[in-house]
Write an enzyme that holds these catalytic residues in place. Structure first.
Site, short mmCIF file in Angstrom:
data_model
loop_
_atom_site.label_atom_id
_atom_site.label_comp_id
_atom_site.label_asym_id
_atom_site.label_seq_id
_atom_site.Cartn_x
_atom_site.Cartn_y
_atom_site.Cartn_z
CE LYS A 198 -11.59 -7.08 1.96
NZ LYS A 198 -10.32 -6.48 1.51
CB SER A 245 -4.37 -6.82 4.57
OG SER A 245 -3.92 -5.60 4.03
NE ARG A 295 -2.87 -6.58 -4.73
CZ ARG A 295 -3.60 -7.26 -3.87
NH1 ARG A 295 -3.02 -7.77 -2.80
NH2 ARG A 295 -4.89 -7.43 -4.05
CG HIS A 309 -1.93 -1.02 1.33
ND1 HIS A 309 -2.04 -1.90 2.37
CD2 HIS A 309 -2.96 -1.34 0.48
CE1 HIS A 309 -3.06 -2.70 2.19
NE2 HIS A 309 -3.64 -2.40 1.05
N1 COA Z 1 -0.22 -4.09 -1.62
C1 COA Z 1 -0.62 -5.07 -0.81
N2 COA Z 1 -1.89 -5.43 -0.69
C2 COA Z 1 -2.79 -4.76 -1.40
C3 COA Z 1 -2.44 -3.73 -2.27
C4 COA Z 1 -1.09 -3.40 -2.36
N3 COA Z 1 -0.65 -2.44 -3.16
N4 COA Z 1 -3.56 -3.27 -2.86
C5 COA Z 1 -4.56 -3.99 -2.39
N5 COA Z 1 -4.11 -4.90 -1.52
C6 COA Z 1 -4.88 -5.93 -0.83
C7 COA Z 1 -5.41 -5.50 0.47
O1 COA Z 1 -4.46 -5.75 1.47
C8 COA Z 1 -6.62 -6.37 0.58
O2 COA Z 1 -6.25 -7.63 1.03
P1 COA Z 1 -7.23 -8.55 1.88
O3 COA Z 1 -8.47 -8.73 1.04
O4 COA Z 1 -6.42 -9.76 2.05
O5 COA Z 1 -7.50 -7.82 3.17
C9 COA Z 1 -7.10 -6.49 -0.84
O6 COA Z 1 -6.00 -6.25 -1.63
C10 COA Z 1 -8.12 -5.49 -1.27
O7 COA Z 1 -8.26 -4.54 -0.29
P2 COA Z 1 -8.25 -2.99 -0.42
O8 COA Z 1 -7.37 -2.48 -1.49
O9 COA Z 1 -8.05 -2.46 0.95
O10 COA Z 1 -9.65 -2.69 -0.92
P3 COA Z 1 -10.96 -3.25 -0.39
O11 COA Z 1 -11.42 -4.17 -1.43
O12 COA Z 1 -10.88 -3.75 0.99
O13 COA Z 1 -11.74 -1.88 -0.34
C11 COA Z 1 -13.37 -0.26 -0.99
C12 COA Z 1 -12.75 -1.63 -1.22
C13 COA Z 1 -13.41 0.12 0.46
C14 COA Z 1 -12.54 0.75 -1.72
C15 COA Z 1 -14.78 -0.38 -1.59
O14 COA Z 1 -15.45 -1.45 -0.99
C16 COA Z 1 -15.59 0.87 -1.40
O15 COA Z 1 -15.40 1.83 -2.12
N6 COA Z 1 -16.51 0.88 -0.42
C17 COA Z 1 -17.37 2.02 -0.12
C18 COA Z 1 -18.81 1.77 -0.57
C19 COA Z 1 -18.93 2.01 -2.04
O16 COA Z 1 -18.77 3.10 -2.55
N7 COA Z 1 -19.26 0.94 -2.75
C20 COA Z 1 -19.42 0.97 -4.18
C21 COA Z 1 -18.11 0.65 -4.85
S1 COA Z 1 -18.33 0.43 -6.59
#
Ligand code: COA
Length: 162
Positions: free
Chosen positions: A41, A129, A91, A17
């Site tokens: 989550k 994560s 990624r 990140h």
């Molecule tokens: N390096 C390491 N890990 C990474 C990474 C990076 N560069 N980029 C993403 N990841 C991992 C995260 O650690 C996470 O791992 P996990 O699933 O094992 O915990 C996974 O990839 C994805 O997580 P993250 O990037 O944190 O995104 P998310 O999918 O948890 O978050 C939101 C998504 C919060 C952005 C999305 O749900 C959202 O916008 N929610 C708000 C409501 C909304 O507007 N919804 C409509 C969306 S269309």
């Protein structure tokens, strides 16, 4: 001033990140790391803990990086901050479908808000994560994956939960 939102669950923030954040800082004047409170989550760390942990890690970047929690729709949060873009890390091909769906949905909801995908260094392509949490909860060494302050909090959490 060009403001970007870098949203995610960040449970916890990893070097992957941070790599994406540093790349975003090259493009935008300000990056707001937006920690999702209503993530589907079930996070290991509470909303406040995740925000605090990120603060500790990014304070060295100064005013160009902010950390905030958000509820509700990402596009609405982005509009409230007058952001021009959402930053997401890409990624591997496996990320693509989910990211594609989110980016197109967000574009439908907010036409002018761009989603910008940045590729972290290839050494982080396998990192997420969940893996970090799993290793830490089994007492493994996560120092290669997360900053020292995050590793400390993971060790503390593992003790609390054992
Ligand atoms: N390096 C390491 N890990 C990474 C990474 C990076 N560069 N980029 C993403 N990841 C991992 C995260 O650690 C996470 O791992 P996990 O699933 O094992 O915990 C996974 O990839 C994805 O997580 P993250 O990037 O944190 O995104 P998310 O999918 O948890 O978050 C939101 C998504 C919060 C952005 C999305 O749900 C959202 O916008 N929610 C708000 C409501 C909304 O507007 N919804 C409509 C969306 S269309």
């Amino acid at each position: 001033m060009k403001i970007a939102i870098y949203p995610g669950t960040f449970d916890p923030i990893t070097y992957g990140h941070i790599d994406v954040l540093e790349r975003a800082m090259e493009i935008f004047d300000k990056v707001i790391i937006a920690v999702a409170r209503n993530s589907a989550k079930q996070p290991l760390f509470s909303d406040d803990e995740r925000v605090e942990m990120i603060h500790e890690v990014v304070k060295k970047y100064g005013k160009n990086v902010a950390v905030d929690g958000f509820d509700g729709l990402l596009v609405e949060y982005a509009a409230s901050k007058r952001a021009v873009a959402i930053v997401r890390g890409l990624r591997a091909v496996s990320d693509f479908e989910y990211e594609f769906q989110m980016a197109l949905t967000n574009r439908k909801l907010a036409k002018k808000l761009m989603t910008v995908f940045l590729m972290p260094h290839e050494k982080y392509t396998y990192l997420n994560s969940s893996l970090v949490r799993e290793i830490a909860m089994h007492g493994g060494d996560v120092r290669d994956f997360v900053p020292p302050s995050v590793a400390r909090r993971l060790r503390k959490k593992a003790k609390e939960l054992s």
